[in-house]
Design a protein around this motif. Structure first.
Motif, PDB file in Angstrom:
ATOM      1  N   ASP A 166     -66.822 -34.370  -5.981  1.00 41.03           N
ATOM      2  CA  ASP A 166     -67.436 -33.857  -4.754  1.00 41.03           C
ATOM      3  C   ASP A 166     -67.346 -34.862  -3.605  1.00 41.03           C
ATOM      4  OD1 ASP A 166     -68.029 -31.640  -6.196  1.00 41.03           O
ATOM      5  OD2 ASP A 166     -70.204 -31.773  -6.001  1.00 41.03           O
ATOM      6  N   THR A 167     -66.416 -35.794  -3.701  1.00 41.46           N
ATOM      7  CA  THR A 167     -66.209 -36.720  -2.585  1.00 41.46           C
ATOM      8  C   THR A 167     -65.434 -36.038  -1.472  1.00 41.46           C
ATOM      9  OG1 THR A 167     -66.239 -38.625  -4.078  1.00 41.46           O
ATOM     10  CG2 THR A 167     -65.224 -38.964  -1.915  1.00 41.46           C
ATOM     11  N   ILE A 168     -64.361 -35.360  -1.837  1.00 44.18           N
ATOM     12  CA  ILE A 168     -63.497 -34.692  -0.846  1.00 44.18           C
ATOM     13  C   ILE A 168     -63.112 -33.316  -1.367  1.00 44.18           C
ATOM     14  CG2 ILE A 168     -61.128 -34.698   0.067  1.00 44.18           C
ATOM     15  CD1 ILE A 168     -61.354 -37.614   0.557  1.00 44.18           C
ATOM     16  N   PHE A 169     -63.166 -32.342  -0.463  1.00 48.35           N
ATOM     17  CA  PHE A 169     -62.672 -30.994  -0.737  1.00 48.35           C
ATOM     18  C   PHE A 169     -61.548 -30.670   0.246  1.00 48.35           C
ATOM     19  CE2 PHE A 169     -67.454 -30.536  -1.305  1.00 48.35           C
ATOM     20  CZ  PHE A 169     -67.429 -30.791  -2.661  1.00 48.35           C
ATOM     21  N   GLN A 170     -61.106 -29.453   0.191  1.00 49.01           N
ATOM     22  CA  GLN A 170     -60.165 -28.981   1.205  1.00 49.01           C
ATOM     23  C   GLN A 170     -60.936 -28.779   2.508  1.00 49.01           C
ATOM     24  OE1 GLN A 170     -57.971 -24.859   1.707  1.00 49.01           O
ATOM     25  NE2 GLN A 170     -56.916 -26.084   0.161  1.00 49.01           N
ATOM     26  N   ASN A 171     -60.634 -29.630   3.501  1.00 47.90           N
ATOM     27  CA  ASN A 171     -61.247 -29.578   4.836  1.00 47.90           C
ATOM     28  C   ASN A 171     -62.744 -29.909   4.841  1.00 47.90           C
ATOM     29  OD1 ASN A 171     -58.810 -28.776   6.101  1.00 47.90           O
ATOM     30  ND2 ASN A 171     -59.203 -26.654   5.507  1.00 47.90           N
ATOM     31  N   SER A 172     -63.239 -30.559   3.803  1.00 48.91           N
ATOM     32  CA  SER A 172     -64.663 -30.847   3.785  1.00 48.91           C
ATOM     33  C   SER A 172     -64.968 -32.032   2.869  1.00 48.91           C
ATOM     34  CB  SER A 172     -65.452 -29.615   3.346  1.00 48.91           C
ATOM     35  OG  SER A 172     -66.838 -29.775   3.618  1.00 48.91           O
ATOM     36  N   ILE A 173     -66.247 -32.389   2.816  1.00 49.51           N
ATOM     37  CA  ILE A 173     -66.728 -33.477   1.991  1.00 49.51           C
ATOM     38  C   ILE A 173     -67.981 -33.023   1.254  1.00 49.51           C
ATOM     39  CG2 ILE A 173     -65.808 -35.368   3.415  1.00 49.51           C
ATOM     40  CD1 ILE A 173     -68.556 -35.530   4.780  1.00 49.51           C
ATOM     41  N   GLY A 174     -68.378 -33.803   0.248  1.00 51.32           N
ATOM     42  CA  GLY A 174     -69.607 -33.508  -0.460  1.00 51.32           C
ATOM     43  C   GLY A 174     -70.830 -33.832   0.382  1.00 51.32           C
TER      44      GLY A 174
END
Length: 229
Positions: A166-174
């Motif tokens: 959950d550090t980095i997602f597609q176009n987002s962050i945790g």
């Protein structure tokens, strides 16, 4: 679903909350982020993962090692059950162990029974994971706090694959507003990951994966521009 030789992707497809899971089918069978047992909608997340593994010709009993990117329930809750079924070892970063203790208490109160122990067999720390893998199959651990104190990302160099939890997602962050979260630390962690150039597949804990080095690099750029500038 097979994405690469040795990499299988099991996205959560239910209505409630749960994480994506990943299987590294190398010299050791490594399950990353087994997820919830049941989520808030009482969906059987572990049974869903069991079916996904079976569709690819695997079983829980084959798992030899369980790695969790952090200690939140939607990533780690089922680890004890998978360990009980398979005899696998279980590991996460020491700084998230406090979450496991609270999770076990809450589960016992809600379910009326104790869950299989989530006591780690060993702890993840920054550096190459020393689990007896051949040099060609090494896994590197990056400590990436911010979403939680013990968040880690796992990099598999020979497959150019980064598992980000959950550090980095597609176009987002945790989120950084949960206990132990810290936005400044998360910014540093994103910068650390963005500095790893040879990544062609990014597998996050939620949402879809990213493939192609340019897409991965653009994703870092968008995140840093939107969230941290």
């Amino acid at each position: 679903m097979k994405l690469l030789e040795q990499i299988y992707w099991y996205p959560w497809q239910g209505s409630g909350n749960n994480c994506n899971s990943i299987l590294f089918a190398g010299k050791k069978m490594i399950l990353i982020d087994p997820g919830h047992i049941y989520n808030e909608f009482r969906e059987s997340c572990l049974d869903a993962l069991d079916r996904q593994l079976s569709a690819d010709g695997f079983s829980m009993e084959q798992v030899e090692l369980i790695l969790c990117t952090h200690g939140h329930p939607d990533h780690v809750e089922a680890a004890g059950m998978v360990r009980a079924r398979s005899g696998a070892q279980f590991a996460l970063h020491r700084q998230d162990e406090f979450i496991l203790e609270v999770l076990e208490q809450h589960y016992a109160a809600a379910a009326g029974q104790e869950m299989p122990s989530l006591k780690p067999d060993f702890y993840l720390q920054e550096g190459v994971l020393d689990i007896g893998l051949d040099e060609a199959e090494q896994i590197a651990v990056y400590h990436t706090p911010g979403h939680s104190p013990g968040s880690v990302c796992l990099y598999i160099p020979h497959l150019k694959t980064m598992i980000t939890g959950d550090t980095i997602f597609q176009n987002s962050i945790g989120r950084a507003d949960l206990p132990g979260g810290d936005m400044a630390e998360l910014e540093e962690s994103v910068g650390k990951l963005a500095g790893i150039e040879d990544v062609e597949l990014l597998l996050p804990g939620h949402m879809d994966y990213l493939s192609g080095r340019e897409n991965v690099e653009r994703n870092y750029e968008r995140i840093r521009r939107y969230f941290f500038r």
